[in-house]
Design an enzyme around this catalytic site. Structure first.
Site, PDB file in Angstrom:
ATOM      1  N   ASP A   9       0.878  -1.160   0.000  1.00  0.00           N
ATOM      2  CA  ASP A   9       0.000   0.000   0.000  1.00  0.00           C
ATOM      3  C   ASP A   9       0.924   1.220   0.000  1.00  0.00           C
ATOM      4  O   ASP A   9       2.118   1.108   0.304  1.00  0.00           O
ATOM      5  CB  ASP A   9      -0.887  -0.027   1.246  1.00  0.00           C
ATOM      6  CG  ASP A   9      -1.679   1.247   1.416  1.00  0.00           C
ATOM      7  OD1 ASP A   9      -2.408   1.625   0.484  1.00  0.00           O
ATOM      8  OD2 ASP A   9      -1.543   1.883   2.479  1.00  0.00           O
ATOM      9  N   ASP A  11      -0.077   5.238   0.865  1.00  0.00           N
ATOM     10  CA  ASP A  11      -0.309   6.208   1.941  1.00  0.00           C
ATOM     11  C   ASP A  11      -0.467   5.506   3.287  1.00  0.00           C
ATOM     12  O   ASP A  11      -1.282   4.596   3.431  1.00  0.00           O
ATOM     13  CB  ASP A  11      -1.574   7.022   1.658  1.00  0.00           C
ATOM     14  CG  ASP A  11      -1.469   7.814   0.372  1.00  0.00           C
ATOM     15  OD1 ASP A  11      -0.527   8.607   0.244  1.00  0.00           O
ATOM     16  OD2 ASP A  11      -2.332   7.629  -0.511  1.00  0.00           O
ATOM     17  N   ASP A 171      -1.355  -0.883   6.105  1.00  0.00           N
ATOM     18  CA  ASP A 171      -1.467  -0.197   7.395  1.00  0.00           C
ATOM     19  C   ASP A 171      -2.884  -0.119   7.931  1.00  0.00           C
ATOM     20  O   ASP A 171      -3.099   0.469   8.993  1.00  0.00           O
ATOM     21  CB  ASP A 171      -0.898   1.224   7.283  1.00  0.00           C
ATOM     22  CG  ASP A 171      -1.776   2.147   6.443  1.00  0.00           C
ATOM     23  OD1 ASP A 171      -2.200   3.199   6.948  1.00  0.00           O
ATOM     24  OD2 ASP A 171      -2.039   1.822   5.275  1.00  0.00           O
TER      25      ASP A 171
END
Length: 216
Positions: A9, A11, A171
């Site tokens: 991922d 951001d 995240d």
């Protein structure tokens, strides 16, 4: 089985883009005369793509928006962010050092993000690591975006990789759900949002070097 490909991922995982995203949201919301959002607030909103982000931000400043107004705010945010996507964006942890090591080992690297592809590529290029990645697939290039498995599977297809040889690093719960749906092993970064199952997070990207070399 040893991983031969790693998909990240973007951001909140590889990069902290929250200062630039917060600035773009505040620019888009300026006509509403509301308080400014902080980078730390915005970091907790990332993961679902621009529309979900703007909706959460509107809620956070105590306003509401019908579909037409939300469309306009998403458009204003996207324009503001596209104009300044990397003014204050930085890597998390040791990503700048470790990504070239992954590439040097011959690992296939990709990015699967709900950010738009062109902006994701500008961020990676600005930070000097775009050439490390064989595939960058934003929500606009995926047939269905995360948490749908299609987004990650299409990223893997571009890498000529299969789910059983891949590790996905993220995240948020959205990332964990995406990996599970695609049948891909998942690693959660320690600076991300806590998962419901309380899995221990990676403290640095160098931790992945041992996972890749010894199998995971």
């Amino acid at each position: 089985m040893t991983a031969t490909s790693i998909v990240f991922d973007l951001d909140g995982t590889l990069v902290d883009s929250s200062p630039d995203i917060a600035a773009a949201l505040n620019t888009a919301f300026a006509p509403l005369a509301v308080r400014e959002l902080t980078a730390s607030e915005v970091l907790a909103m990332l993961g679902g793509g621009p529309r979900a982000l703007v909706q959460q931000a509107i809620d956070a400043v105590g306003r509401s928006a019908d579909r037409r107004r939300l469309d306009g705010l998403v458009e204003a945010y996207t324009a503001a962010y596209r104009a300044h996507p990397v003014d204050r964006t930085t890597f998390f942890a040791d990503a700048a050092d470790v990504l070239p090591q992954f590439a040097a080992r011959g690992l296939k690297l990709g990015v699967c993000t709900n950010k738009r592809t062109d902006i994701a590529e500008r961020v990676l290029d600005h930070l000097g690591v775009r050439d490390c990645f064989g595939s960058v697939v934003g929500s606009d290039r995926a047939s269905r975006s995360k948490p749908d498995a299609a987004h990650l599977l299409e990223t893997l297809a571009e890498l000529h990789a299969t789910p059983d040889e891949c590790l996905y690093v993220g995240d948020t719960d959205i990332d964990a759900q995406t990996a599970a749906a695609a049948g891909v092993r998942y690693a959660h970064v320690a600076w991300g949002r806590p998962l419901a199952d309380a899995r221990t997070g990676l403290r640095s990207f160098s931790d992945l070097l041992s996972l890749v070399s010894t199998g995971c």
